[in-house]
Design an enzyme around this catalytic site. Structure first.
Site, PDB file in Angstrom:
ATOM      1  N   GLU A 321     -13.023  -3.602  72.091  1.00 22.47           N
ATOM      2  CA  GLU A 321     -12.377  -3.952  70.818  1.00 22.47           C
ATOM      3  C   GLU A 321     -13.015  -5.218  70.238  1.00 22.47           C
ATOM      4  O   GLU A 321     -12.351  -6.207  69.924  1.00 22.47           O
ATOM      5  CB  GLU A 321     -10.868  -4.133  71.007  1.00 22.47           C
ATOM      6  CG  GLU A 321     -10.113  -2.853  71.320  1.00 22.47           C
ATOM      7  CD  GLU A 321     -10.146  -1.836  70.184  1.00 22.47           C
ATOM      8  OE1 GLU A 321     -10.744  -2.139  69.134  1.00 22.47           O
ATOM      9  OE2 GLU A 321      -9.579  -0.746  70.344  1.00 22.47           O
ATOM     10  N   ASP A 476     -18.659 -14.402  26.437  1.00 24.88           N
ATOM     11  CA  ASP A 476     -17.360 -14.089  27.045  1.00 24.88           C
ATOM     12  C   ASP A 476     -16.807 -15.389  27.622  1.00 24.88           C
ATOM     13  O   ASP A 476     -17.077 -15.735  28.770  1.00 24.88           O
ATOM     14  CB  ASP A 476     -17.534 -13.034  28.138  1.00 24.88           C
ATOM     15  CG  ASP A 476     -16.209 -12.673  28.802  1.00 24.88           C
ATOM     16  OD1 ASP A 476     -15.148 -13.041  28.264  1.00 24.88           O
ATOM     17  OD2 ASP A 476     -16.237 -12.040  29.884  1.00 24.88           O
ATOM     18  N   ASP A 662     -18.262 -11.897  34.965  1.00 25.49           N
ATOM     19  CA  ASP A 662     -18.352 -12.414  33.595  1.00 25.49           C
ATOM     20  C   ASP A 662     -19.750 -12.231  33.017  1.00 25.49           C
ATOM     21  O   ASP A 662     -19.903 -11.810  31.865  1.00 25.49           O
ATOM     22  CB  ASP A 662     -17.969 -13.899  33.569  1.00 25.49           C
ATOM     23  CG  ASP A 662     -16.662 -14.153  34.297  1.00 25.49           C
ATOM     24  OD1 ASP A 662     -15.639 -13.626  33.843  1.00 25.49           O
ATOM     25  OD2 ASP A 662     -16.678 -14.851  35.320  1.00 25.49           O
TER      26      ASP A 662
END
Length: 687
Positions: A321, A476, A662
């Site tokens: 694991e 923007d 953006d």
């Protein structure tokens, strides 16, 4: 597919040929070829001296495997029931009578007194080399491990379980063939050729051995599939069969390490003499010593006690694991990569609660084939699996599903009610973590590579003659100084006069405010103006700027940005205007609406078709300091996702945890404004 009549005819021919061809070619004396020069022949320990061309044919290997198998005919395991040796024997080759007669004419027996002395010496040397390999103590030791493990897993370890899953066989091979490489480094290739028959890998080339010799292997396997189960069996048989080997086992929880420690002790005490064991529970160590042999050891530890494995020497280190191992324990584990004769085997399920912690997935891009994934959905149908809610397994049904695993729609629905996406992660393993980035990918890798590598020299006079006179700029704005959030994106695009659908990116900015003051509009306008000035210097053919300032966030601030930019811009500038419905006044701002999807589709089409390029001299005063602007844009393009909406439409987004979109939106909209002729640009009228 074959028609039934052809299938029956071929089956009849095969039966007739098998009945007529009874030549077995089992020789008690070596065979030598006639009139074959020394440079064109080879000595074979099972046959004699034959032509060297046989080494390139699978017929020779098949014949030797059939009549001289490497697997023992009468195995005597220390535990369990041996498997029949016929299970791993290939089909017996059949020779036509004409071919058999021709071969007997070309070959003669040793007792025919026509063999030369040097051929006999060559054969005896090959035979001696073969016998010495089988007499090697390492060979017998490794053979005993395979025989014991095979017999132990033949209904002895768990009653009724006689077969292994494919990933369990892979785990055994990665363990075993690495042991071969460190136990007998000079004879690794010869032993690989022998031991691969134990696994039924008759046609596997020796080049595959490099995969098993690598320093680390990773297995991503869904839960409840028998990961720890097979590890316990492998470690138990290694301790009991192989001398002078040091094994480590690291678990993510203490109770798991204690459970494995107790299970291995129970297995060894049940099937082997308990007097051979020396157990030290205080440090989780098992030492097994066979009479007259050197001892082998196992240490079980947890990631919470990372210092316990420091200073140890492990030949094999199993990390169970691994996706849930504490990150501060990884350096102590990865330190064994420096040991020459050590191999790390990471075994884990995928972390459903936080997929970003599945650090093992990064190894899918490694130069070595380190990552082994158990998945029930193949790469070709991964998108189908995600787009259809009722689909629970691969549509091609090519992948193996164990009988003890239940996969149906009701279980999928119930599991996802507890936590969205948990079933997909557990089922698909690596696919769930990586498919989110690739499922809705709309721009191909080849197109992005071309966009990044093939940049246009827009400063050349021949190119500038083809550039349009108008520069399209989209702003923007973002009114925040949080660099982890959104910033102001600015894109500048120009079209080609010869091909109106072709456009070039000349500038891009990703600007973040330093402070939240009343000068935010001035700073954003100054950033755009600086970019326009640089573009105008590099491209003197540009005569006018067509700008669009997005006003969705704040209309007042958008008007302020446009007003400042209009005053300081070095070139004549026109703006898109928005008409106020209540007062009929027009403001120099642009309200972004439903055309955003159309703009993205136009941009995506331009990238995939190669009609959008970047300039070699892309202007950027905010990105170029620490990053290549085009590469910066490409990273955002890779994240574009197309998500279908309930009304049948589509939405596009490229937002990421570590990067906003953006700049991408600004470039997309600038490209849309440049290639769409429906927009009207007007100068700001003085009041």
């Amino acid at each position: 597919m074959l028609l039934s009549r052809h299938r029956e005819r071929l089956a009849a021919n095969l039966q007739e040929t098998a009945k007529d061809a009874g030549e077995r070619w089992e020789l008690s004396a070596p065979t030598f070829t006639r009139h074959c020069p020394k440079t064109a022949r080879m000595a074979h320990p099972f046959i004699g001296v034959v032509h060297r061309i046989n080494s390139y044919s699978s017929v020779l290997e098949t014949y030797c495997t059939r009549h001289h198998p490497a697997t023992p005919t009468s195995a005597n395991p220390d535990v369990g029931t041996p498997r029949p040796s016929e299970d791993n024997v290939p089909a017996k080759p059949r020779l036509l009578e004409s071919l058999s007669t021709y071969l007997q004419m070309r070959c003669v027996r040793e007792d025919a007194h026509v063999s030369t002395a040097d051929q006999l010496v060559e054969y005896q040397a090959a035979r001696k080399t073969h016998d010495s390999l089988h007499a090697c103590s390492v060979y017998r030791e490794l053979q005993a491990f395979l025989v014991n493990l095979s017999s132990f897993l033949n209904g002895c370890y768990v009653p009724g379980v006689h077969w292994l899953e494919p990933f369990q066989q892979q785990l055994v091979m990665h363990t075993f063939f690495f042991l071969v490489s460190i136990k007998a480094p000079q004879k690794t290739h010869q032993l690989f050729g022998l031991f691969k028959q134990y696994f039924g890998l008759f046609e596997t080339p020796n080049s595959v051995l490099q995969t098993f010799k690598q320093k680390a292997s990773v297995f991503l396997i869904p839960r409840r599939h028998g990961k720890t189960w097979i590890v316990v069996a492998i470690i138990s048989m290694l301790l009991a069969s192989v001398e002078n080997i040091n094994i480590g086992y690291v678990a993510h929880q203490k109770h798991v390490a204690n459970s494995v420690f107790a299970e291995i002790i129970k297995t060894l005490c049940r099937w082997f003499p308990p007097k051979n064991l020396n157990i030290k529970k205080e440090n989780g160590t098992i030492i097994y010593t066979r009479p007259g042999g050197r001892s082998s050891s196992l240490m079980c530890a947890t990631c919470f006690n990372k210092n316990s494995i420091r200073g140890q020497t492990f030949n094999l280190l199993y990390v169970d694991e691994a996706n849930f191992i504490k990150k501060d324990a990884l350096p102590a584990i990865l330190g064994f990569m420096l040991q020459k004769d050590a191999k790390l085997i990471f075994i884990s399920s995928v972390n459903s609660s936080d997929r970003s912690t599945s650090f093992l997935l990064n190894l899918r891009n490694a130069q070595e084939k380190m990552l082994n994934v158990v998945s029930y959905v193949c790469a070709d149908h991964r998108e189908d699996f995600h787009l259809q809610d009722a689909l629970v397994s691969c549509p091609c049904y090519r992948l193996h599903i164990p009988t003890y695993i239940t996969i149906d729609e009701s279980i999928k629905t119930t599991t996802n009610l507890f936590m969205e996406g948990a079933f997909d992660t557990e089922l698909m393993g690596e696919g769930a973590a990586s498919s989110n980035a690739t499922l809705y990918r709309v721009v191909g890798d080849a197109a992005l590579t071309q966009f990044d590598m093939c940049r246009v020299d827009t400063t050349a006079q021949q190119v500038q003659k083809c550039l349009g006179k108008q520069l399209f700029v989209y702003i923007d704005p973002a009114y925040t100084n949080n660099t982890e959030a959104s910033g102001t994106g600015v894109g500048a695009v120009v079209t080609s006069t010869q091909t109106p659908t072709r456009s070039l990116i000349l500038g891009m900015e990703h600007f973040f405010l330093r402070d939240l003051t009343g000068a935010a509009a001035y700073e954003i306008a100054s950033c755009a103006c600086t970019m326009i000035k640089a573009i105008a210097v590099l491209h003197p053919t540009i005569e006018r700027v067509n700008a669009a300032v997005e006003g969705n966030s704040s209309q007042d601030s958008g008007v302020a940005i446009a007003t400042v930019l209009n005053e300081i811009c070095p070139l004549p500038i026109h703006f898109l205007h928005y008409t106020d419905k209540s007062s009929a006044l027009q403001w120099p701002i642009y309200m972004l609406g439903g055309e955003k999807s159309s703009a993205f589709e136009t941009f995506i089409y331009a990238l995939n078709s190669g009609t959008l390029s970047a300039s070699q001299t892309v202007v950027s005063n905010t990105i170029k300091i620490s990053f290549d602007p085009v590469t910066y844009l490409v990273e955002q393009v890779r994240a574009i996702k197309c998500v279908p909406l309930r009304d049948g439409g589509q939405s596009y987004s490229a937002k990421q945890k570590h990067m906003s979109d953006d700049l991408l939106v600004a470039v997309v909209m600038a490209h849309f404004m440049a290639t769409d002729d429906r927009h009207m640009y007007k100068p700001i009228s003085p009041q």
